[in-house]
Design a protein around this motif. Structure first.
Motif, PDB file in Angstrom:
ATOM      1  N   PHE A 176     -13.957  -9.459 -13.260  1.00 46.16           N
ATOM      2  CA  PHE A 176     -12.849  -8.647 -13.611  1.00 46.16           C
ATOM      3  C   PHE A 176     -14.019  -7.717 -12.856  1.00 46.16           C
ATOM      4  O   PHE A 176     -14.774  -7.433 -13.970  1.00 46.16           O
ATOM      5  CB  PHE A 176     -11.924  -8.208 -14.459  1.00 46.16           C
ATOM      6  CG  PHE A 176     -10.915  -9.642 -14.669  1.00 46.16           C
ATOM      7  CD1 PHE A 176      -9.652  -9.619 -14.223  1.00 46.16           C
ATOM      8  CD2 PHE A 176     -10.751 -10.718 -15.250  1.00 46.16           C
ATOM      9  CE1 PHE A 176      -8.463 -10.285 -14.795  1.00 46.16           C
ATOM     10  CE2 PHE A 176     -10.252 -11.711 -15.581  1.00 46.16           C
ATOM     11  CZ  PHE A 176      -8.730 -11.944 -14.737  1.00 46.16           C
ATOM     12  N   HIS A 177     -13.505  -7.098 -12.200  1.00 43.23           N
ATOM     13  CA  HIS A 177     -14.164  -6.125 -11.932  1.00 43.23           C
ATOM     14  C   HIS A 177     -12.974  -4.587 -11.510  1.00 43.23           C
ATOM     15  O   HIS A 177     -11.825  -4.456 -11.085  1.00 43.23           O
ATOM     16  CB  HIS A 177     -15.587  -6.033 -10.811  1.00 43.23           C
ATOM     17  CG  HIS A 177     -16.209  -6.704 -11.338  1.00 43.23           C
ATOM     18  ND1 HIS A 177     -17.507  -6.444 -11.874  1.00 43.23           N
ATOM     19  CD2 HIS A 177     -16.658  -7.992 -10.955  1.00 43.23           C
ATOM     20  CE1 HIS A 177     -17.675  -7.822 -11.897  1.00 43.23           C
ATOM     21  NE2 HIS A 177     -17.905  -8.626 -12.042  1.00 43.23           N
ATOM     22  N   SER A 178     -13.898  -3.266 -11.594  1.00 42.20           N
ATOM     23  CA  SER A 178     -13.419  -2.325 -11.117  1.00 42.20           C
ATOM     24  C   SER A 178     -13.970  -1.579  -9.670  1.00 42.20           C
ATOM     25  O   SER A 178     -15.092  -1.606 -10.217  1.00 42.20           O
ATOM     26  CB  SER A 178     -13.278  -0.816 -11.818  1.00 42.20           C
ATOM     27  OG  SER A 178     -13.077   0.328 -11.573  1.00 42.20           O
ATOM     28  N   PHE A 182     -12.440  -1.517  -2.742  1.00 43.66           N
ATOM     29  CA  PHE A 182     -11.888  -2.170  -2.719  1.00 43.66           C
ATOM     30  C   PHE A 182     -10.355  -1.905  -3.151  1.00 43.66           C
ATOM     31  O   PHE A 182      -9.287  -2.595  -2.933  1.00 43.66           O
ATOM     32  CB  PHE A 182     -11.585  -3.477  -3.397  1.00 43.66           C
ATOM     33  CG  PHE A 182     -12.769  -4.336  -2.106  1.00 43.66           C
ATOM     34  CD1 PHE A 182     -12.505  -4.909  -0.924  1.00 43.66           C
ATOM     35  CD2 PHE A 182     -14.571  -4.372  -2.872  1.00 43.66           C
ATOM     36  CE1 PHE A 182     -13.867  -5.271  -0.459  1.00 43.66           C
ATOM     37  CE2 PHE A 182     -14.920  -5.382  -1.678  1.00 43.66           C
ATOM     38  CZ  PHE A 182     -15.283  -5.765  -0.942  1.00 43.66           C
ATOM     39  N   GLY A 183      -9.996  -1.210  -4.345  1.00 41.25           N
ATOM     40  CA  GLY A 183      -8.622  -0.442  -4.901  1.00 41.25           C
ATOM     41  C   GLY A 183      -7.936  -2.217  -5.553  1.00 41.25           C
ATOM     42  O   GLY A 183      -8.526  -2.936  -5.670  1.00 41.25           O
ATOM     43  N   PRO A 184      -6.744  -2.322  -5.011  1.00 41.98           N
ATOM     44  CA  PRO A 184      -5.749  -3.359  -5.536  1.00 41.98           C
ATOM     45  C   PRO A 184      -5.941  -4.511  -4.787  1.00 41.98           C
ATOM     46  O   PRO A 184      -5.653  -4.405  -3.667  1.00 41.98           O
ATOM     47  CB  PRO A 184      -4.795  -3.040  -5.824  1.00 41.98           C
ATOM     48  CG  PRO A 184      -4.500  -1.672  -5.677  1.00 41.98           C
ATOM     49  CD  PRO A 184      -5.749  -0.970  -4.562  1.00 41.98           C
ATOM     50  N   ASN A 185      -6.542  -5.334  -4.875  1.00 43.16           N
ATOM     51  CA  ASN A 185      -7.935  -6.611  -4.715  1.00 43.16           C
ATOM     52  C   ASN A 185      -8.024  -7.877  -4.837  1.00 43.16           C
ATOM     53  O   ASN A 185      -8.510  -7.975  -6.276  1.00 43.16           O
ATOM     54  CB  ASN A 185      -8.620  -5.862  -3.509  1.00 43.16           C
ATOM     55  CG  ASN A 185      -8.444  -6.648  -1.786  1.00 43.16           C
ATOM     56  OD1 ASN A 185      -8.081  -8.205  -1.851  1.00 43.16           O
ATOM     57  ND2 ASN A 185      -8.954  -6.349  -1.014  1.00 43.16           N
ATOM     58  N   LEU A 200      -5.602  -3.700  -9.133  1.00 43.93           N
ATOM     59  CA  LEU A 200      -4.496  -5.172  -9.261  1.00 43.93           C
ATOM     60  C   LEU A 200      -3.859  -4.947 -10.012  1.00 43.93           C
ATOM     61  O   LEU A 200      -2.955  -5.376 -10.482  1.00 43.93           O
ATOM     62  CB  LEU A 200      -5.472  -6.308  -8.364  1.00 43.93           C
ATOM     63  CG  LEU A 200      -4.674  -7.596  -7.755  1.00 43.93           C
ATOM     64  CD1 LEU A 200      -3.132  -6.651  -7.165  1.00 43.93           C
ATOM     65  CD2 LEU A 200      -4.847  -8.834  -8.185  1.00 43.93           C
ATOM     66  N   VAL A 201      -4.684  -5.620 -11.165  1.00 49.57           N
ATOM     67  CA  VAL A 201      -4.092  -6.262 -12.848  1.00 49.57           C
ATOM     68  C   VAL A 201      -3.314  -4.793 -12.886  1.00 49.57           C
ATOM     69  O   VAL A 201      -2.266  -5.495 -13.514  1.00 49.57           O
ATOM     70  CB  VAL A 201      -5.120  -6.126 -13.820  1.00 49.57           C
ATOM     71  CG1 VAL A 201      -4.371  -6.518 -15.276  1.00 49.57           C
ATOM     72  CG2 VAL A 201      -6.052  -7.398 -12.833  1.00 49.57           C
ATOM     73  N   ASN A 202      -3.945  -3.494 -12.533  1.00 50.03           N
ATOM     74  CA  ASN A 202      -2.644  -2.720 -13.252  1.00 50.03           C
ATOM     75  C   ASN A 202      -1.607  -2.368 -12.637  1.00 50.03           C
ATOM     76  O   ASN A 202      -0.369  -2.432 -13.016  1.00 50.03           O
ATOM     77  CB  ASN A 202      -3.689  -1.120 -12.865  1.00 50.03           C
ATOM     78  CG  ASN A 202      -4.484  -1.282 -14.644  1.00 50.03           C
ATOM     79  OD1 ASN A 202      -4.461  -2.183 -15.600  1.00 50.03           O
ATOM     80  ND2 ASN A 202      -5.504  -1.000 -14.009  1.00 50.03           N
ATOM     81  N   LEU A 203      -1.456  -3.152 -10.995  1.00 43.16           N
ATOM     82  CA  LEU A 203      -0.320  -2.352 -10.285  1.00 43.16           C
ATOM     83  C   LEU A 203       0.795  -3.489 -10.443  1.00 43.16           C
ATOM     84  O   LEU A 203       1.892  -3.250 -10.373  1.00 43.16           O
ATOM     85  CB  LEU A 203      -0.980  -2.160  -8.506  1.00 43.16           C
ATOM     86  CG  LEU A 203       0.058  -2.491  -7.503  1.00 43.16           C
ATOM     87  CD1 LEU A 203       0.538  -1.134  -7.496  1.00 43.16           C
ATOM     88  CD2 LEU A 203      -0.749  -2.759  -6.486  1.00 43.16           C
ATOM     89  N   ILE A 296       3.087  -9.715  -3.299  1.00 40.96           N
ATOM     90  CA  ILE A 296       2.735  -9.375  -1.931  1.00 40.96           C
ATOM     91  C   ILE A 296       3.622  -8.108  -1.832  1.00 40.96           C
ATOM     92  O   ILE A 296       3.187  -7.046  -1.069  1.00 40.96           O
ATOM     93  CB  ILE A 296       2.397  -9.915  -1.527  1.00 40.96           C
ATOM     94  CG1 ILE A 296       1.814 -11.675  -1.188  1.00 40.96           C
ATOM     95  CG2 ILE A 296       2.635  -9.381   0.813  1.00 40.96           C
ATOM     96  CD1 ILE A 296       0.551 -11.149  -1.426  1.00 40.96           C
ATOM     97  N   SER A 297       4.517  -7.746  -2.371  1.00 38.35           N
ATOM     98  CA  SER A 297       5.464  -5.799  -1.654  1.00 38.35           C
ATOM     99  C   SER A 297       5.049  -5.220  -2.758  1.00 38.35           C
ATOM    100  O   SER A 297       4.387  -4.647  -2.367  1.00 38.35           O
ATOM    101  CB  SER A 297       7.152  -7.028  -2.273  1.00 38.35           C
ATOM    102  OG  SER A 297       7.883  -7.998  -1.950  1.00 38.35           O
ATOM    103  N   LYS A 298       4.413  -5.557  -3.645  1.00 40.74           N
ATOM    104  CA  LYS A 298       3.838  -4.462  -4.427  1.00 40.74           C
ATOM    105  C   LYS A 298       2.607  -3.996  -3.796  1.00 40.74           C
ATOM    106  O   LYS A 298       2.767  -2.574  -3.617  1.00 40.74           O
ATOM    107  CB  LYS A 298       3.751  -5.100  -6.058  1.00 40.74           C
ATOM    108  CG  LYS A 298       4.657  -4.999  -6.490  1.00 40.74           C
ATOM    109  CD  LYS A 298       4.794  -5.483  -8.539  1.00 40.74           C
ATOM    110  CE  LYS A 298       5.831  -5.654  -8.884  1.00 40.74           C
ATOM    111  NZ  LYS A 298       5.233  -5.955 -10.493  1.00 40.74           N
ATOM    112  N   LEU A 299       1.896  -4.865  -2.904  1.00 47.84           N
ATOM    113  CA  LEU A 299       0.690  -4.417  -2.478  1.00 47.84           C
ATOM    114  C   LEU A 299       0.857  -3.916  -1.049  1.00 47.84           C
ATOM    115  O   LEU A 299       0.099  -3.021  -0.796  1.00 47.84           O
ATOM    116  CB  LEU A 299       0.118  -6.183  -2.483  1.00 47.84           C
ATOM    117  CG  LEU A 299      -0.944  -6.568  -3.425  1.00 47.84           C
ATOM    118  CD1 LEU A 299      -1.110  -8.186  -3.085  1.00 47.84           C
ATOM    119  CD2 LEU A 299      -1.889  -5.313  -3.624  1.00 47.84           C
TER     120      LEU A 299
END
Length: 342
Positions: A176-178, A182-185, A200-203, A296-299
């Motif tokens: 896990f990295h910030s 890359f953003g949410p990925n 990604l986890v937060n989104l 995928i919808s959220k992304l």
């Protein structure tokens, strides 16, 4: 015939005023009347002035060289390529035939060979490639995760369950990295590891949706998609170099465009395959079948700055005008359709 210009030794950027003289089938370089290099064979020529010799040396003529010089000193392949680059309908058609033939050769030979090559490469080598790539990116685009340890441990446990069900040869490490880059990925490296970003986890904020994305990445690892892409690119580039050379000619540029198009198509195919494998795993484990669809919808909503709920997602999909053939992933609408089971 004496040609004046600037002479460069191999791997040197320091030029000297010199003259070039044909001597039989070879060329010689003279400085102040003394021969400093002889029996040079011309490998390629750019702009009818820049001469590249087989030994790595270079000569830049003061003036454009004539047709007689090119005919005498360029090889048949180089002359043929330069002839093609002088545009005409007949030559354009011939160029098209050559490029199509190269692609046909790839499809017949390399498609089969690449699968055999990948199957023959040990997983340990693949893991080494992936680990080294991950470590390089860790120093540049990944930062330490700020997720609570309890969240990371819970998700790693879920990922291990996915790995066991998918019968991977080795359980990939989950990092896990910030990453503002890359953003949410989530990213799968050859042979593992898999990186999941804090963003990604937060989104997604839902364990099953996050694990559905991880299942997608584990499918890439199991099917060795990254390694297949590497082998394909090397193979296509080698075939192009054999057929057309590597001297920045028009044919080389056209072939590079076609290779990129092929790589992008492979990427879209691999992404869809990973989606469908993940969907099957999700069903087998009794998880929510719509978890990957929801993720995928959220992304998609995040990428266009809209709320993925209701009309926001539709607006994103309708406003997506990016050409499919330039994308690394299937189009959003297509992806959501097959993930919904339609």
């Amino acid at each position: 015939m004496e040609i004046t210009g600037e002479y460069f030794e191999a791997l040197s950027s320091r030029g000297r005023k010199a003259s070039l003289k044909p001597e039989g089938d070879h060329l010689s370089v003279y400085v102040d009347g003394d021969r400093i290099a002889g029996e040079l064979r011309l490998e390629s020529m750019q702009d009818n002035r820049v001469l590249h010799f087989e030994c790595g040396r270079q000569f830049i003529a003061d003036e454009v060289l004539g047709r007689e010089f090119r005919l005498r000193h360029l090889g048949k392949t180089e002359r043929f390529i330069r002839w093609l680059e002088q545009f005409s309908i007949r030559r354009a058609l011939l160029l098209t035939v050559l490029v199509v033939s190269a692609l046909a050769l790839y499809r017949v030979l390399l498609s089969t060979a690449s699968g055999l090559i990948v199957a023959g490469l040990p997983h340990s080598l693949e893991r080494e490639i992936g680990e080294n790539t991950y470590l390089a990116m860790k120093r540049t685009v990944f930062e330490e995760s700020e997720l609570p340890e309890s969240v990371r441990s819970r998700l790693v446990g879920g990922a291990w369950a996915l790995s066991g069900h998918m019968e991977l040869p080795d359980v990939p490490e989950i990092h896990f990295h910030s990453s503002g880059f890359f953003g949410p990925n989530a990213l799968a490296f050859p042979g593992g590891p898999v990186v999941v970003t804090d963003e990604l986890v937060n989104l997604l904020d839902d364990d099953e949706e996050i694990l559905a994305v991880i299942a997608h990445e584990l499918a890439h690892v199991r099917e060795r998609h990254s390694l297949k892409q590497i082998v394909d690119i090397v193979g296509m580039t080698a075939i192009a170099a054999i057929l057309f050379g590597a001297d920045e000619s028009l044919i080389e540029e056209a072939t590079a465009v076609l290779i990129n198009a092929r790589v992008l198509r492979n990427s879209r195919d691999y992404e869809k395959e990973a989606d469908l494998i993940a969907l099957e795993v999700i069903r087998d484990l009794g998880m929510d079948e719509m978890s990957l669809h929801s993720a995928i919808s959220k992304l998609i909503g995040h990428s266009c700055g809209r709320d993925p709920a209701g009309a926001g997602l539709e607006e994103c999909l309708e406003g997506d005008e990016f050409p499919d053939w330039l994308s690394t992933h299937p189009a959003g609408a297509e992806r959501l359709e097959y993930l919904s089971g339609k």
